[in-house]
Design an enzyme around this catalytic site. Structure first.
Site, PDB file in Angstrom:
ATOM      1  N   ASP A  18       0.751  -1.446   0.022  1.00 53.35           N
ATOM      2  CA  ASP A  18      -0.039   0.006  -0.050  1.00 53.35           C
ATOM      3  C   ASP A  18       0.850   1.352   0.098  1.00 53.35           C
ATOM      4  OD1 ASP A  18      -2.317  -1.561   0.100  1.00 53.35           O
ATOM      5  OD2 ASP A  18      -1.691  -1.905   2.423  1.00 53.35           O
ATOM      6  N   HIS A  48      -4.429  -2.632  -5.847  1.00 52.74           N
ATOM      7  CA  HIS A  48      -3.618  -1.276  -6.435  1.00 52.74           C
ATOM      8  C   HIS A  48      -4.722  -0.430  -6.696  1.00 52.74           C
ATOM      9  CE1 HIS A  48       0.214  -3.721  -7.277  1.00 52.74           C
ATOM     10  NE2 HIS A  48       0.192  -3.544  -5.908  1.00 52.74           N
TER      11      HIS A  48
HETATM   12  P1  IMP Z   1      -2.255 -12.754   3.063  1.00 51.15           P
HETATM   13  O1  IMP Z   1      -1.199 -12.431   2.097  1.00 51.15           O
HETATM   14  O2  IMP Z   1      -3.709 -12.672   2.563  1.00 51.15           O
HETATM   15  O3  IMP Z   1      -2.004 -14.075   3.839  1.00 51.15           O
HETATM   16  O4  IMP Z   1      -2.019 -11.678   4.477  1.00 51.15           O
HETATM   17  C1  IMP Z   1      -0.925 -11.895   5.235  1.00 51.15           C
HETATM   18  C2  IMP Z   1      -0.596 -10.420   5.643  1.00 51.15           C
HETATM   19  O5  IMP Z   1      -0.308  -9.655   4.762  1.00 51.15           O
HETATM   20  C3  IMP Z   1      -1.717  -9.661   6.434  1.00 51.15           C
HETATM   21  O6  IMP Z   1      -1.408  -8.776   7.293  1.00 51.15           O
HETATM   22  C4  IMP Z   1      -2.551  -8.866   5.321  1.00 51.15           C
HETATM   23  O7  IMP Z   1      -3.098  -7.665   5.626  1.00 51.15           O
HETATM   24  C5  IMP Z   1      -1.004  -8.421   4.630  1.00 51.15           C
HETATM   25  N1  IMP Z   1      -1.265  -8.147   3.197  1.00 51.15           N
HETATM   26  C6  IMP Z   1      -1.245  -9.077   2.132  1.00 51.15           C
HETATM   27  N2  IMP Z   1      -1.474  -8.395   0.886  1.00 51.15           N
HETATM   28  C7  IMP Z   1      -1.281  -7.319   1.205  1.00 51.15           C
HETATM   29  C8  IMP Z   1      -1.384  -6.090   0.486  1.00 51.15           C
HETATM   30  O8  IMP Z   1      -1.521  -6.097  -0.831  1.00 51.15           O
HETATM   31  N3  IMP Z   1      -1.138  -4.766   1.047  1.00 51.15           N
HETATM   32  C9  IMP Z   1      -1.003  -4.683   2.228  1.00 51.15           C
HETATM   33  N4  IMP Z   1      -1.110  -5.764   2.893  1.00 51.15           N
HETATM   34  C10 IMP Z   1      -1.289  -6.890   2.571  1.00 51.15           C
HETATM   35 MG    MG Z   2      -2.831  -2.112  -1.681  1.00 54.01          MG
END
Ligand code: IMP
Ligand code: MG
Length: 340
Positions: A18, A48
């Site tokens: 982000d 995004h």
């Molecule tokens: P997962 O990748 O969905 O298993 O999430 C694992 C951790 O990564 C969590 O804390 C999510 O909030 C974070 N996370 C996963 N993808 C993103 C992203 O694109 N932006 C921000 N945080 C992410």
């Molecule tokens: Mg994002």
């Protein structure tokens, strides 16, 4: 160096995702007209956001470069795909003729989503619930279905590493887009509060089949402050009240969760520069720290405190800040690549 990026440019996040990569990628796609934009990274857990001409677009599977009609939009074999999300984006953006995923992209199934939406992953890691992690676990177990095994994607399959390397041989521009951010990397992040892949520049390159000798530039994108969604450590985290008072309150693109926030973290940023071998830095949301700088397109117009903020980052990180975001629109960008 010339004003546009060199043949292959990799763009990755320097904090916890982000950072505003989508906006920077869209700007570069419009400005530099790459033949290919290719996405590496985890899966549809990424979100995004891109604003252009009064419209807001949210992408989770396709590269953020879709605003440029000349750019082919590819997804590398390291990425796991939600067929539903991908097909929806292809039709929403009308890119049926220029979107391709690799034969070997993994396929997320309903069971992966279910496993990701409950229990430890949801509650103690704060996963996005998109099935990305469980699908990558099955991939490691060699049981995951691949894109070549499902009918719905038949029209959109290609050999992505081949397409990327063939374009580079012809000296055509290729943009490689990462997802998440350095400290969500499975190897280098704040484990276990991380995503299910390495998302540093090397990992993103491996996802799309780009070898280390063929990378010309690595742009690491930082936001002017740090945010994090989900669980895990965040040094000097501000209270929700302080975050709101600073105007830093943000909501996640995929999950709608409120993001936690802290001031720009130089220790993390230095480590991100090291891990990604950054050649350039992008800084987004400078206008949130310095509202007087909103929509500016020239460094010389910035206020003195804003200039100092950027110069201090360059002094401490020893990498030039070449791209600066001054507002949500793709064109709210200062491009200093000419000055290199
Ligand atoms: P997962 O990748 O969905 O298993 O999430 C694992 C951790 O990564 C969590 O804390 C999510 O909030 C974070 N996370 C996963 N993808 C993103 C992203 O694109 N932006 C921000 N945080 C992410
Ligand atoms: Mg994002």
């Amino acid at each position: 160096m010339c004003s546009s990026f060199m043949t292959s440019t990799v763009i990755v996040g320097g904090f916890f995702g982000d950072e505003g990569k989508g906006k920077i990628v869209s700007y570069l796609a419009m400005k530099d007209n790459p033949v290919i934009a290719v996405r590496g990274g985890a899966g549809p857990n990424a979100g995004h956001t891109i604003e252009h001409g009064g419209k807001t677009y949210k992408v989770r599977m396709l590269p953020s470069a879709f605003l440029n009609p000349n750019t082919r939009l590819l997804v590398g074999p390291g990425v796991v795909i939600s067929q539903e999300v991908l097909l929806k984006e292809i039709s929403e953006f009308g890119v049926q003729d220029r979107a391709f995923v690799d034969y070997q992209c993994g396929i997320i199934e309903d069971s992966h989503k279910a496993a990701d939406s409950e229990g430890r992953l949801k509650e103690s890691i704060g996963s996005t619930g998109t099935g990305t992690g469980p699908a990558n676990a099955d991939r490691a177990m060699r049981t995951l279905k691949l894109a070549k095994d499902v009918d719905s994607l038949a029209l959109y399959l290609d050999d992505i590493p081949n397409a990327v390397n063939f374009a580079l041989e012809r000296k055509e521009k290729v943009m490689v887009e990462g997802t998440q951010g350095t400290f969500l990397s499975l190897w280098h992040g704040t484990y276990p509060y991380v995503t299910s892949k390495d998302v540093t520049a090397s990992g993103i390159c491996a996802d799309v089949g780009l070898g280390p000798k063929n990378v010309d530039d690595v742009v690491v994108v930082f936001k002017s402050y740090v945010t994090r969604v989900g669980e895990g450590p965040l040094k000097n985290e501000l209270s929700p009240e302080k975050t709101a008072a600073k105007g830093w309150k943000e909501v996640g693109t995929v999950t709608g969760r409120t993001r936690r926030a802290a001031e720009f973290d130089f220790d993390l940023a230095k480590r991100a520069v090291m891990l990604n071998s950054a050649t350039q830095i992008g800084i987004t949301k400078l206008d949130v720290l310095y509202p007087e700088c909103a929509h500016m397109q020239s460094f010389s117009d910035l206020s003195s405190p804003a200039k100092y903020f950027i110069k201090n980052i360059e002094d401490q990180l020893k990498v030039p800040v070449t791209l600066i975001g001054t507002g949500p629109d793709v064109n709210d960008t200062i491009d200093r690549r000419d000055e290199l």
